[in-house]
Write a protein that holds these residues in place. Structure first.
Motif, short mmCIF file in Angstrom:
data_model
loop_
_atom_site.label_atom_id
_atom_site.label_comp_id
_atom_site.label_asym_id
_atom_site.label_seq_id
_atom_site.Cartn_x
_atom_site.Cartn_y
_atom_site.Cartn_z
N VAL A 172 0.84 -1.20 0.00
CA VAL A 172 0.00 0.00 0.00
C VAL A 172 0.87 1.25 0.00
O VAL A 172 0.42 2.32 -0.44
CB VAL A 172 -1.01 0.02 1.17
CG1 VAL A 172 -2.03 -1.09 1.02
CG2 VAL A 172 -0.33 -0.06 2.51
N GLN A 173 2.12 1.14 0.45
CA GLN A 173 3.03 2.29 0.41
C GLN A 173 3.47 2.63 -1.02
O GLN A 173 4.03 3.69 -1.26
CB GLN A 173 4.28 2.05 1.28
CG GLN A 173 4.03 2.24 2.76
CD GLN A 173 3.35 1.02 3.38
OE1 GLN A 173 3.57 -0.11 2.96
NE2 GLN A 173 2.52 1.26 4.38
N ASP A 174 3.24 1.71 -1.98
CA ASP A 174 3.56 1.98 -3.38
C ASP A 174 2.54 2.92 -4.02
O ASP A 174 2.74 3.36 -5.15
CB ASP A 174 3.61 0.68 -4.18
CG ASP A 174 4.76 -0.22 -3.77
OD1 ASP A 174 5.71 0.27 -3.15
OD2 ASP A 174 4.69 -1.43 -4.07
N PHE A 175 1.46 3.21 -3.33
CA PHE A 175 0.41 4.09 -3.85
C PHE A 175 0.59 5.47 -3.23
O PHE A 175 0.60 5.61 -2.01
CB PHE A 175 -0.97 3.53 -3.50
CG PHE A 175 -1.29 2.24 -4.20
CD1 PHE A 175 -2.06 2.23 -5.35
CD2 PHE A 175 -0.81 1.03 -3.71
CE1 PHE A 175 -2.36 1.03 -5.99
CE2 PHE A 175 -1.09 -0.16 -4.34
CZ PHE A 175 -1.88 -0.17 -5.49
N ILE A 176 0.71 6.48 -4.08
CA ILE A 176 0.91 7.85 -3.59
C ILE A 176 -0.36 8.66 -3.81
O ILE A 176 -1.17 8.32 -4.68
CB ILE A 176 2.11 8.52 -4.28
CG1 ILE A 176 1.87 8.67 -5.79
CG2 ILE A 176 3.40 7.75 -3.99
CD1 ILE A 176 2.90 9.52 -6.49
N PRO A 177 -0.56 9.75 -3.06
CA PRO A 177 -1.73 10.60 -3.31
C PRO A 177 -1.78 11.02 -4.78
O PRO A 177 -0.75 11.35 -5.38
CB PRO A 177 -1.52 11.79 -2.37
CG PRO A 177 -0.71 11.22 -1.24
CD PRO A 177 0.20 10.21 -1.90
N ALA A 178 -2.98 11.00 -5.36
CA ALA A 178 -3.16 11.24 -6.79
C ALA A 178 -2.60 12.58 -7.25
O ALA A 178 -2.18 12.73 -8.38
CB ALA A 178 -4.63 11.12 -7.15
N TRP A 179 -2.57 13.58 -6.37
CA TRP A 179 -2.11 14.91 -6.77
C TRP A 179 -0.59 15.03 -6.73
O TRP A 179 -0.05 15.97 -7.27
CB TRP A 179 -2.73 15.98 -5.88
CG TRP A 179 -2.37 15.81 -4.43
CD1 TRP A 179 -1.25 16.27 -3.80
CD2 TRP A 179 -3.12 15.12 -3.45
NE1 TRP A 179 -1.25 15.91 -2.48
CE2 TRP A 179 -2.40 15.19 -2.23
CE3 TRP A 179 -4.33 14.43 -3.46
CZ2 TRP A 179 -2.84 14.60 -1.06
CZ3 TRP A 179 -4.78 13.86 -2.29
CH2 TRP A 179 -4.03 13.94 -1.10
N GLU A 180 0.09 14.07 -6.12
CA GLU A 180 1.55 14.13 -6.08
C GLU A 180 2.13 13.61 -7.39
O GLU A 180 1.57 12.73 -8.02
CB GLU A 180 2.10 13.31 -4.91
CG GLU A 180 1.82 13.92 -3.57
CD GLU A 180 2.45 13.14 -2.43
OE1 GLU A 180 3.31 12.28 -2.68
OE2 GLU A 180 2.08 13.41 -1.29
N ASN A 181 3.26 14.16 -7.77
CA ASN A 181 3.87 13.77 -9.03
C ASN A 181 5.38 13.64 -8.86
O ASN A 181 6.14 14.29 -9.54
CB ASN A 181 3.54 14.78 -10.13
CG ASN A 181 3.85 14.23 -11.49
OD1 ASN A 181 4.02 13.02 -11.66
ND2 ASN A 181 3.94 15.09 -12.48
N HIS A 182 5.79 12.84 -7.91
CA HIS A 182 7.23 12.65 -7.73
C HIS A 182 7.62 11.25 -8.18
O HIS A 182 6.85 10.30 -8.06
CB HIS A 182 7.65 12.89 -6.28
CG HIS A 182 6.95 11.99 -5.29
ND1 HIS A 182 7.31 10.69 -5.10
CD2 HIS A 182 5.91 12.22 -4.46
CE1 HIS A 182 6.53 10.14 -4.17
NE2 HIS A 182 5.68 11.04 -3.78
N PRO A 183 8.82 11.12 -8.74
CA PRO A 183 9.26 9.79 -9.20
C PRO A 183 9.47 8.86 -8.02
O PRO A 183 9.77 9.29 -6.91
CB PRO A 183 10.57 10.09 -9.92
CG PRO A 183 11.02 11.39 -9.39
CD PRO A 183 9.80 12.15 -8.95
#
Length: 146
Positions: free
Chosen positions: A108-119
Protein backbone atom coordinates in the motif's frame (compact mmCIF):
# COMPACT_ATOMS: atom_id res chain seq x y z
CA UNK A 1 -8.52 3.56 8.13
CA UNK A 2 -10.25 1.76 5.26
CA UNK A 3 -8.72 1.05 1.86
CA UNK A 4 -10.47 0.09 -1.37
CA UNK A 5 -8.49 -0.98 -4.43
CA UNK A 6 -10.05 -0.07 -7.78
CA UNK A 7 -9.24 0.45 -11.46
CA UNK A 8 -9.49 3.70 -13.38
CA UNK A 9 -10.15 2.90 -17.03
CA UNK A 10 -9.55 5.46 -19.79
CA UNK A 11 -11.30 4.64 -23.08
CA UNK A 12 -10.54 8.02 -24.69
CA UNK A 13 -8.36 6.48 -27.43
CA UNK A 14 -10.67 3.52 -28.11
CA UNK A 15 -12.77 3.81 -31.23
CA UNK A 16 -16.53 4.14 -30.61
CA UNK A 17 -19.15 2.36 -32.70
CA UNK A 18 -22.89 2.87 -32.68
CA UNK A 19 -25.32 0.00 -32.36
CA UNK A 20 -29.06 0.06 -32.36
CA UNK A 21 -30.61 -0.51 -28.96
CA UNK A 22 -32.88 -3.57 -29.34
CA UNK A 23 -35.31 -2.27 -26.71
CA UNK A 24 -35.99 1.08 -28.42
CA UNK A 25 -35.10 0.24 -32.06
CA UNK A 26 -34.68 3.91 -32.91
CA UNK A 27 -31.77 5.01 -30.72
CA UNK A 28 -28.16 4.22 -31.35
CA UNK A 29 -25.86 3.89 -28.36
CA UNK A 30 -22.10 4.42 -28.73
CA UNK A 31 -19.95 1.52 -27.63
CA UNK A 32 -16.16 1.63 -27.28
CA UNK A 33 -14.65 -1.43 -28.91
CA UNK A 34 -10.90 -1.98 -29.43
CA UNK A 35 -10.71 -3.86 -32.72
CA UNK A 36 -7.62 -5.93 -33.46
CA UNK A 37 -4.66 -3.64 -34.12
CA UNK A 38 -6.36 -0.54 -32.72
CA UNK A 39 -5.78 1.19 -29.40
CA UNK A 40 -7.13 -0.40 -26.25
CA UNK A 41 -8.36 1.14 -23.01
CA UNK A 42 -5.67 2.04 -20.47
CA UNK A 43 -6.21 0.99 -16.86
CA UNK A 44 -4.54 2.36 -13.76
CA UNK A 45 -4.42 0.62 -10.37
CA UNK A 46 -5.62 2.95 -7.60
CA UNK A 47 -6.63 3.02 -3.92
CA UNK A 48 -9.05 5.18 -2.04
CA UNK A 49 -8.33 5.71 1.67
CA UNK A 50 -10.87 6.93 4.23
CA UNK A 51 -11.51 6.64 7.95
CA UNK A 52 -15.27 5.99 7.79
CA UNK A 53 -16.35 9.11 9.68
CA UNK A 54 -18.61 11.77 8.23
CA UNK A 55 -15.90 14.42 8.67
CA UNK A 56 -13.03 12.18 7.51
CA UNK A 57 -10.85 12.99 4.56
CA UNK A 58 -10.97 10.80 1.47
CA UNK A 59 -7.61 10.33 -0.24
CA UNK A 60 -7.29 8.93 -3.73
CA UNK A 61 -3.98 7.17 -4.40
CA UNK A 62 -2.38 5.83 -7.56
CA UNK A 63 0.36 3.27 -8.04
CA UNK A 64 3.71 4.99 -8.61
CA UNK A 65 5.38 4.24 -10.86
CA UNK A 66 2.38 3.07 -12.87
CA UNK A 67 1.77 -0.49 -14.04
CA UNK A 68 2.54 0.58 -17.60
CA UNK A 69 5.91 1.94 -16.48
CA UNK A 70 6.72 -1.24 -14.55
CA UNK A 71 5.32 -3.68 -17.12
CA UNK A 72 5.27 -1.93 -20.53
CA UNK A 73 4.03 -5.07 -22.28
CA UNK A 74 0.80 -5.46 -20.28
CA UNK A 75 -2.56 -4.71 -21.87
CA UNK A 76 -5.10 -6.25 -19.50
CA UNK A 77 -5.52 -6.24 -15.74
CA UNK A 78 -7.17 -9.63 -15.37
CA UNK A 79 -7.75 -9.70 -11.61
CA UNK A 80 -6.95 -7.63 -8.54
CA UNK A 81 -7.24 -8.49 -4.87
CA UNK A 82 -5.86 -8.11 -1.37
CA UNK A 83 -3.19 -10.30 0.17
CA UNK A 84 -4.29 -11.87 3.50
CA UNK A 85 -2.25 -9.33 5.50
CA UNK A 86 -4.35 -6.45 4.12
CA UNK A 87 -1.18 -4.42 3.45
CA UNK A 88 -0.48 -5.60 -0.08
CA UNK A 89 -2.43 -5.75 -3.34
CA UNK A 90 -1.96 -8.46 -5.95
CA UNK A 91 -2.80 -8.21 -9.62
CA UNK A 92 -2.67 -10.50 -12.64
CA UNK A 93 -1.48 -8.82 -15.84
CA UNK A 94 -1.84 -10.19 -19.35
CA UNK A 95 -0.51 -9.00 -22.71
CA UNK A 96 -2.88 -8.39 -25.64
CA UNK A 97 -1.96 -11.65 -27.40
CA UNK A 98 -2.64 -13.48 -24.12
CA UNK A 99 0.75 -15.19 -24.26
CA UNK A 100 2.38 -13.50 -21.24
CA UNK A 101 1.00 -13.51 -17.69
CA UNK A 102 2.42 -11.93 -14.56
CA UNK A 103 1.25 -12.11 -10.96
CA UNK A 104 2.64 -9.06 -9.15
CA UNK A 105 2.29 -7.75 -5.59
CA UNK A 106 2.45 -4.13 -4.41
CA UNK A 107 2.57 -2.66 -0.92
CA UNK A 108 0.00 0.00 0.00
CA UNK A 109 3.03 2.29 0.41
CA UNK A 110 3.56 1.98 -3.38
CA UNK A 111 0.41 4.09 -3.85
CA UNK A 112 0.91 7.85 -3.59
CA UNK A 113 -1.73 10.60 -3.31
CA UNK A 114 -3.16 11.24 -6.79
CA UNK A 115 -2.11 14.91 -6.77
CA UNK A 116 1.55 14.13 -6.08
CA UNK A 117 3.87 13.77 -9.03
CA UNK A 118 7.23 12.65 -7.73
CA UNK A 119 9.26 9.79 -9.20
CA UNK A 120 9.48 6.60 -7.26
CA UNK A 121 12.07 3.84 -7.35
CA UNK A 122 9.80 1.25 -5.79
CA UNK A 123 10.22 -2.20 -7.22
CA UNK A 124 7.57 -4.79 -7.90
CA UNK A 125 7.42 -8.26 -6.41
CA UNK A 126 6.64 -10.76 -9.16
CA UNK A 127 5.28 -13.98 -7.67
CA UNK A 128 4.70 -15.78 -10.97
CA UNK A 129 5.58 -15.15 -14.60
CA UNK A 130 4.36 -17.35 -17.43
CA UNK A 131 4.64 -17.36 -21.21
CA UNK A 132 3.07 -19.56 -23.85
CA UNK A 133 3.53 -19.80 -27.63
CA UNK A 134 -0.25 -20.33 -27.95
CA UNK A 135 -2.28 -18.52 -25.29
CA UNK A 136 -2.73 -18.54 -21.53
CA UNK A 137 -6.03 -19.59 -20.03
CA UNK A 138 -6.64 -17.51 -16.90
CA UNK A 139 -8.94 -19.16 -14.37
CA UNK A 140 -10.48 -17.74 -11.22
CA UNK A 141 -8.78 -20.21 -8.86
CA UNK A 142 -6.17 -17.98 -7.24
CA UNK A 143 -6.13 -18.05 -3.45
CA UNK A 144 -3.50 -16.92 -0.96
CA UNK A 145 -3.17 -18.58 2.43
CA UNK A 146 -2.26 -16.83 5.67
Amino acid sequence: VWLIVYLEVDEADVEAYSFQNPTTLDLEEPFHYPRAGSKNAVSELCLVEFDGTKEGEIVQRRLAPSLLHRFPWYEYIVRVGWMPDGQRVWTQLLDRCQQRLCLAVFSVQDFIPAWENHPSDKSSTVLHYETSPMWINVANILHFFD
